[in-house]
Design a protein around this motif. Structure first.
Motif, PDB file in Angstrom:
ATOM      1  N   ARG A   2       6.193  -4.221  34.870  1.00 12.56           N
ATOM      2  CA  ARG A   2       6.298  -3.681  33.495  1.00 12.56           C
ATOM      3  C   ARG A   2       5.287  -2.474  33.760  1.00 12.56           C
ATOM      4  O   ARG A   2       4.283  -2.653  34.122  1.00 12.56           O
ATOM      5  CB  ARG A   2       6.143  -4.551  32.486  1.00 12.56           C
ATOM      6  N   LYS A   4       2.952   0.140  32.161  1.00  8.37           N
ATOM      7  CA  LYS A   4       2.180   0.042  31.090  1.00  8.37           C
ATOM      8  C   LYS A   4       1.355   1.423  30.714  1.00  8.37           C
ATOM      9  O   LYS A   4       0.880   1.630  29.464  1.00  8.37           O
ATOM     10  CB  LYS A   4       1.041  -1.132  31.432  1.00  8.37           C
ATOM     11  N   LYS A   5       1.356   2.426  31.445  1.00  9.28           N
ATOM     12  CA  LYS A   5       0.664   3.520  31.473  1.00  9.28           C
ATOM     13  C   LYS A   5       1.531   4.822  31.341  1.00  9.28           C
ATOM     14  O   LYS A   5       2.335   4.738  32.179  1.00  9.28           O
ATOM     15  CB  LYS A   5      -0.462   3.472  32.239  1.00  9.28           C
ATOM     16  N   GLY A  48       7.686   0.730  24.854  1.00 11.27           N
ATOM     17  CA  GLY A  48       6.800  -0.109  25.293  1.00 11.27           C
ATOM     18  C   GLY A  48       5.640   0.209  26.055  1.00 11.27           C
ATOM     19  O   GLY A  48       4.785  -0.512  26.439  1.00 11.27           O
ATOM     20  N   ILE A  49       5.347   1.553  25.952  1.00  8.87           N
ATOM     21  CA  ILE A  49       4.065   1.989  26.709  1.00  8.87           C
ATOM     22  C   ILE A  49       3.034   2.455  25.504  1.00  8.87           C
ATOM     23  O   ILE A  49       3.592   3.335  24.917  1.00  8.87           O
ATOM     24  CB  ILE A  49       4.561   2.976  27.589  1.00  8.87           C
ATOM     25  N   GLU A  50       1.854   1.818  25.640  1.00 10.22           N
ATOM     26  CA  GLU A  50       0.922   2.095  24.581  1.00 10.22           C
ATOM     27  C   GLU A  50      -0.225   2.913  25.031  1.00 10.22           C
ATOM     28  O   GLU A  50      -1.220   3.432  24.451  1.00 10.22           O
ATOM     29  CB  GLU A  50       0.508   0.974  23.818  1.00 10.22           C
ATOM     30  N   ASP A  51      -0.490   2.625  26.457  1.00  9.30           N
ATOM     31  CA  ASP A  51      -1.581   3.543  27.092  1.00  9.30           C
ATOM     32  C   ASP A  51      -1.102   4.706  27.684  1.00  9.30           C
ATOM     33  O   ASP A  51      -0.609   4.888  28.526  1.00  9.30           O
ATOM     34  CB  ASP A  51      -2.283   2.599  28.173  1.00  9.30           C
ATOM     35  N   GLU A 125      -1.170   0.916  40.048  1.00 11.72           N
ATOM     36  CA  GLU A 125      -0.034   0.240  39.441  1.00 11.72           C
ATOM     37  C   GLU A 125       0.978   1.404  39.241  1.00 11.72           C
ATOM     38  O   GLU A 125       0.529   2.795  39.186  1.00 11.72           O
ATOM     39  CB  GLU A 125      -0.268  -0.444  37.949  1.00 11.72           C
ATOM     40  N   CYS A 147      12.298   3.231  33.266  1.00 10.30           N
ATOM     41  CA  CYS A 147      11.148   2.047  33.335  1.00 10.30           C
ATOM     42  C   CYS A 147      12.326   0.901  33.887  1.00 10.30           C
ATOM     43  O   CYS A 147      11.923  -0.048  34.836  1.00 10.30           O
ATOM     44  CB  CYS A 147      10.582   1.422  32.282  1.00 10.30           C
ATOM     45  N   ASP A 151      12.144  -1.203  37.524  1.00 10.47           N
ATOM     46  CA  ASP A 151      12.270  -2.811  37.408  1.00 10.47           C
ATOM     47  C   ASP A 151      13.383  -3.545  38.211  1.00 10.47           C
ATOM     48  O   ASP A 151      13.015  -4.215  39.008  1.00 10.47           O
ATOM     49  CB  ASP A 151      12.560  -3.361  35.754  1.00 10.47           C
TER      50      ASP A 151
END
Ligand code: UTP
Length: 291
Positions: A2, A4-5, A48-51, A125, A147, A151
């Motif tokens: 996933r 994340k950033k 869904g990316i919060e950072d 990552e 994204c 995946d």
């Protein structure tokens, strides 16, 4: 894995939008009532990316202020009671949108150089890159579409669209082969091609998802077009070795890096505004007939 950033490079000088960008970052120019960069942060969050790491430069701390709390303004709005409640909620929610970190690119040596500033933040990552002057509006957030492709294929992904022959020489050109639907495999690419070097009319527009290997590649990439470190030149190495995936994304892209793009964004988003869209439409019809 996933994603994340996300990193948002927003440190450029914006010379094509001068004089507006002399003191005001182009990423802060509004489309109706929100600065461009807020649309981009919201797109990341919806995916869904919060950072998020925003790469800024001297004179761009106004971007940090926008996503920070604003105690005086909030107190004033709170004192205004019910009539100001909607604004208060909006102002507070902006500061809670995401976990935003900032880093400065000290010299404007190109998009690739800006991305390289994120090496420590990203670590080992895959991560998303969202160009700070490309606003993409659509039902299915653009970076989320990329994204999902990452995946599925586990390879670097770029957001692509077909552009005109004239435009491609200002952007990049992709060597593509169809995978299925709106997905393509990319085996080569070129930044700002001369007419004889064009692979296809598919160009990268504003979004990619990259594996951390891109940092080593960037560190070994010579300066390219405009004497800048070009992200496309590094992605070209990735495309030629591991291959990349192109997503012909859904959604409308507005180029906030040039004056016409900025005008188009305001008109199209303004026309969809629930409060004044119909009135604005009548106004435009009327005014256009007079010129
Ligand atoms: P551009 O090449 O369109 O931005 O980069 P620019 O250099 O500001 O444009 P002009 O040609 O002078 O008008 C796309 C994105 O990458 C960022 C920009 O802020 C923009 O959001 N960028 C560009 C950086 O962060 N650093 C750079 O050195 C160059």
């Amino acid at each position: 894995m996933r994603i994340k950033k996300a990193i948002i490079p927003a440190a450029g000088l914006g010379t094509r939008v001068l004089p507006a960008t002399k003191a005001m970052p182009k990423e802060m120019l509004p489309i109706v009532d929100k600065p461009a960069i807020q649309y981009i942060v919201e797109e990341a969050v919806k995916s869904g990316i919060e950072d998020i790491l925003i790469i800024i430069s001297r004179g761009k701390s106004i971007v940090e202020d926008h996503f920070d709390r604003s105690p005086e303004l909030e107190a004033k709005l709170a004192a205004g009671g019910e009539s100001k409640k909607e604004f208060l909620d909006q102002v507070v929610s902006i500061s809670k949108l995401a976990n935003i970190t900032y880093i400065r690119q000290q010299e404007q040596k190109g998009l690739g150089h800006a991305v390289l500033q994120a090496k420590k933040y990203v670590g080992n990552e895959p991560f998303a890159v969202m160009y700070g002057d490309d606003v993409i509006i659509g039902e299915d957030p653009c970076i989320g579409q990329l994204c999902r492709a990452y995946d599925e294929y586990g390879k670097g992904v770029v957001g692509i669209k077909e552009v005109s022959k004239e435009a491609i020489q200002k952007y990049s050109s992709m060597k593509v082969e169809s995978l299925r639907d709106n997905l393509f495999s990319i085996s080569d690419m070129i930044e700002k091609p001369t007419p004889d070097k064009i692979f296809s009319l598919y160009s990268i527009l504003g979004r990619c998802v990259l594996p951390p290997q891109i940092f080593d590649i960037l560190e070994n990439t010579p300066l390219g077009a405009g004497n800048e470190l070009q992200l496309t030149d590094a992605m070209k190495v990735l495309a030629q070795t591991d291959g990349m995936v192109g997503v012909d994304f859904t959604g409308t892209r507005y180029d906030m890096g040039n004056k016409l793009g900025i005008l188009k964004a305001s008109v199209e988003v303004g026309l969809q505004n629930q409060d004044f869209g119909p009135e604005f439409r009548d106004y435009l019809k009327d005014i256009v007939s007079k010129f």
